[in-house]
Design a protein around this motif. Structure first.
Motif: not given
Length: 106
Positions: A94, A100-101, A97
């Motif tokens: 989590n 990276r977002a 992610s």
């Protein structure tokens, strides 16, 4: 073939000892976490394509030793024997992610 209740109990004890021995040998001062699973079981629970994905997360440095995974290989063994902490892996995936977002959106 029939076995007695006591024989059954002894069989169960032996199986449990065999399965827990590697974890107990790794570090006897720490409690055993029942969420520690081999890659063959962990990858599907984590929603990954295959066990190779877990090894890639280790080799990329995304998963950290003694946080998301442990290596329980016997001393002198060449091949790694990883166990994955499912809770820690989910949390780390989590975090990755989100990172990276954030990186790709700004």
């Amino acid at each position: 073939m029939e076995i007695t209740r006591e024989e059954f109990k002894e069989i169960v004890r032996e199986v449990v000892r065999e399965e827990l021995a590697p974890l107990l040998q790794q570090n006897s001062s720490q409690p055993i976490d029942i969420n520690m699973l081999p890659a063959s079981k962990a990858f599907s629970i984590l929603g990954l394509a295959d066990a190779r994905s877990l090894r890639e997360l280790i080799h990329n440095g995304d998963f950290r030793l003694n946080k998301e995974y442990i290596d329980i290989r016997k001393e002198g063994a060449g091949k790694a024997n990883y166990r994955f902490n499912i809770r820690a892996c989910k949390k780390r995936l989590n975090e990755l992610s989100i990172q990276r977002a954030f990186r790709y959106n700004y």
